[in-house]
Design an enzyme around this catalytic site. Structure first.
Site, PDB file in Angstrom:
ATOM      1  N   LYS A   3       0.941  -1.185  -0.065  1.00 52.45           N
ATOM      2  CA  LYS A   3       0.106  -0.127   0.186  1.00 52.45           C
ATOM      3  C   LYS A   3       0.914   1.257  -0.137  1.00 52.45           C
ATOM      4  CE  LYS A   3      -3.885   2.178   2.698  1.00 52.45           C
ATOM      5  NZ  LYS A   3      -4.587   1.875   4.176  1.00 52.45           N
ATOM      6  N   SER A  32      -9.440   1.807   3.348  1.00 54.48           N
ATOM      7  CA  SER A  32      -8.815   2.577   2.444  1.00 54.48           C
ATOM      8  C   SER A  32      -7.652   1.684   1.347  1.00 54.48           C
ATOM      9  CB  SER A  32      -7.946   3.690   3.071  1.00 54.48           C
ATOM     10  OG  SER A  32      -7.182   3.137   4.028  1.00 54.48           O
ATOM     11  N   SER A  55      -9.390  -0.415   7.414  1.00 50.43           N
ATOM     12  CA  SER A  55      -8.952  -0.482   6.043  1.00 50.43           C
ATOM     13  C   SER A  55      -8.472  -1.581   5.366  1.00 50.43           C
ATOM     14  CB  SER A  55      -7.950   0.619   5.923  1.00 50.43           C
ATOM     15  OG  SER A  55      -8.807   1.925   5.788  1.00 50.43           O
TER      16      SER A  55
HETATM   17  N1  GLN Z   1     -12.794   3.753   6.673  1.00 42.36           N
HETATM   18  C1  GLN Z   1     -12.015   4.306   7.736  1.00 42.36           C
HETATM   19  C2  GLN Z   1     -11.884   5.802   7.956  1.00 42.36           C
HETATM   20  O1  GLN Z   1     -11.916   6.292   6.988  1.00 42.36           O
HETATM   21  C3  GLN Z   1     -10.923   3.408   8.046  1.00 42.36           C
HETATM   22  C4  GLN Z   1      -9.627   4.145   7.753  1.00 42.36           C
HETATM   23  C5  GLN Z   1      -8.386   3.158   7.927  1.00 42.36           C
HETATM   24  O2  GLN Z   1      -8.632   2.041   8.478  1.00 42.36           O
HETATM   25  N2  GLN Z   1      -7.369   3.470   7.477  1.00 42.36           N
HETATM   26  O3  GLN Z   1     -11.132   6.261   8.654  1.00 42.36           O
END
Ligand code: GLN
Length: 491
Positions: free
Chosen positions: A77, A152, A176
């Site tokens: 990532k 994400s 994420s």
């Molecule tokens: N959807 C969550 C957010 O937008 C998770 C983000 C993550 O785990 N990096 O914060």
């Protein structure tokens, strides 16, 4: 034609001489090329990967035993540092920034002869649930290209889903890794906070962030965890606890105690098909002699607000380093004073969602509102932590603690592209089942066990006690094993 099933199988093929590392890399490069429109990769390290493959083929010919990740093709990532490679957190503000060092996790993969094939698209600074907040544009879900892959770590999920690498790394601050795994029909593991070093992981919310693994099999996820986990002088929040041989502990015939929260399954936001499938699976577990019991849980409505108050607060502080002075994007405007220089750099460099979160976080930390929001959210976090501790270690009912908590990963299957982008609150609320594990620092895994009538996959999430990844992986192998009929034909 090369077909990947698991790292173990791949190594067997290498040893039998049925395939070489070079052929494998060529296969993946071809796959990546033919699925470019999915937009999973930001950069592909083709030449390096070919070079490394040739070296590994030589090494094998000389009779060297295989290292744990010999020739394993991995994608990263775009929030994980890899020395001398570009890194941007999918943000314009880090355009053309090159990493000066590698993350500890990456060093450990390389030390076991993994091949890093490229970096993967994600939401900007890992903020989002759809990969739509990326400076590089959307990633498409390979199962249905009108859908998002989740976020994400959307690129990381699609890269594994579409066979563009064998396993990938993501980061999980509030889901994420698990939620995109759910949307794409693969496995997503978020280890205990402090199991894998965060050195070289771009910070979003430091007390939540954890590197996670996206894979096709439990054994692959276990092996990567084993390689990456453990003490690191560069990250004082990493546990010094010994790292078990996760990859050799998988089979089990144990009977487990599962807890679940009725509130998660009766929630008005959950797709009834998802709730039904999970209830059915729990009944099956009972039939097999496991204990599955509902535990009262009064905190469900507070977890998403607490998560968004605390993570935006941490983000507002973490992201203050992107000021255009030391590295990354810098405004072209001349003759501005320092304040305007910062303003213009940050206004143009950050995307909309990141700016929203910086402002929200700055607000909840401001003197007049600190107690009303930040302190309160910290209290919710503590209550949740205590509650979870009690479930695993205490006496919730007449007996000792439970082994696992079962819940959905996401209340719905993959959204269509654009469906939620203009409604951030709706988007945040869909994180209801994943943020708990990050608030409490416990490990959790998303298992792609089901298929919806709309054709999309969805998952069962399992959470375990802190540092009990051994049991978490054991039960995951059990749940994924063919002994239990799986409704998702993809794996
Ligand atoms: N959807 C969550 C957010 O937008 C998770 C983000 C993550 O785990 N990096 O914060």
């Amino acid at each position: 034609m090369f077909a990947f099933t698991s790292i173990e199988q791949f190594h067997a093929q290498l040893l039998e001489g049925n395939v070489s590392c070079l052929q494998t890399v060529e296969h993946y490069l071809q796959q990546i090329h033919s699925t470019k429109h999915l937009n999973a990769f930001i950069e592909v390290y083709a030449e390096e990967a070919i070079e490394k493959a040739k070296q590994l083929d030589e090494k094998r010919k000389k009779g060297s035993p295989l290292s744990k990740l010999h020739g394993v093709i991995i994608g990263l990532k775009d929030v994980i540092c890899y020395k001398d490679h570009r890194l941007s957190a999918s943000s314009k503000i880090l355009k053309n920034f090159t990493s000066l060092y590698s993350a500890t996790a990456v060093e450990r993969l390389l030390a076991e002869d993994a091949i890093i094939i490229g970096n993967l698209n994600c939401d900007e600074f890992a903020m989002g649930s759809t990969n739509e907040n990326s400076a590089y544009g959307n990633v498409l879900n390979a199962l249905d290209e009108s859908r998002v892959p989740g976020g994400s770590s959307g690129g990381s999920a699609v890269a594994v889903q579409a066979g563009l690498c064998m396993v990938s790394l993501g980061s999980d601050t509030g889901g994420s890794v698990r939620q995109p795994a759910d949307f794409c029909g693969i496995i997503g593991l978020k280890p205990t906070y402090g199991r894998i070093s965060r050195y070289g992981l771009i910070a979003y919310a430091s007390s939540f962030d954890q590197i996670g693994i996206l894979a096709n099999t439990i054994s692959d996820a276990a092996l990567l965890l084993e390689v990456m986990a453990g003490a690191d002088d560069y990250d004082s929040t990493v546990s010094k606890k010994e790292v078990p041989a996760y990859s050799s502990q998988i089979p089990t015939g144990k009977k487990f105690r599962f807890a679940y929260f009725q509130e998660t399954l009766d929630h008005p936001g959950i797709d009834p098909e998802i709730s039904h499938a999970i209830k059915k699976r729990m009944a099956l577990l009972r039939d097999e002699g496991h204990e599955v019991k509902s535990v009262p849980f009064e905190l469900l409505d507070y977890v998403v607000p607490a998560y968004y108050v605390l993570t935006t607060a941490e983000a507002s502080s973490n992201l203050s380093r992107y000021d255009g002075v030391k590295f990354g994007y810098r405004t072209k405007a001349s003759e501005v004073d320092l304040t305007d220089f910062y303003k213009q750099t940050r206004s143009a460099g950050f995307g909309k969602e990141v700016k929203r979160r910086i402002m929200l976080g700055t607000f909840v930390l401001s003197a007049g509102y600190y107690d009303a929001y930040f302190t309160r959210a910290q209290k919710v976090r503590k209550l949740l932590f205590d509650k979870i501790q009690l479930i695993f270690n205490g006496q919730v009912d007449s007996q000792n603690g439970y082994d696992f908590i079962l819940l959905p990963t996401s209340p719905v299957t993959a959204f269509t592209i654009g469906e939620k982008i203009n409604d951030p609150i709706a988007m945040y609320l869909a994180d209801i089942y994943t943020v708990m594990a990050n608030l409490a620092g416990i490990p959790a895994i998303s298992l792609p066990l089901f298929k919806h009538s709309n054709g999309l996959p969805f998952s069962l999430q399992v959470m375990a006690n802190r540092f009990d990844e051994v049991s978490l992986l054991q039960v995951s192998a059990l749940l994924m094993s063919p002994g239990i009929p799986r409704e998702n034909p993809m794996h």
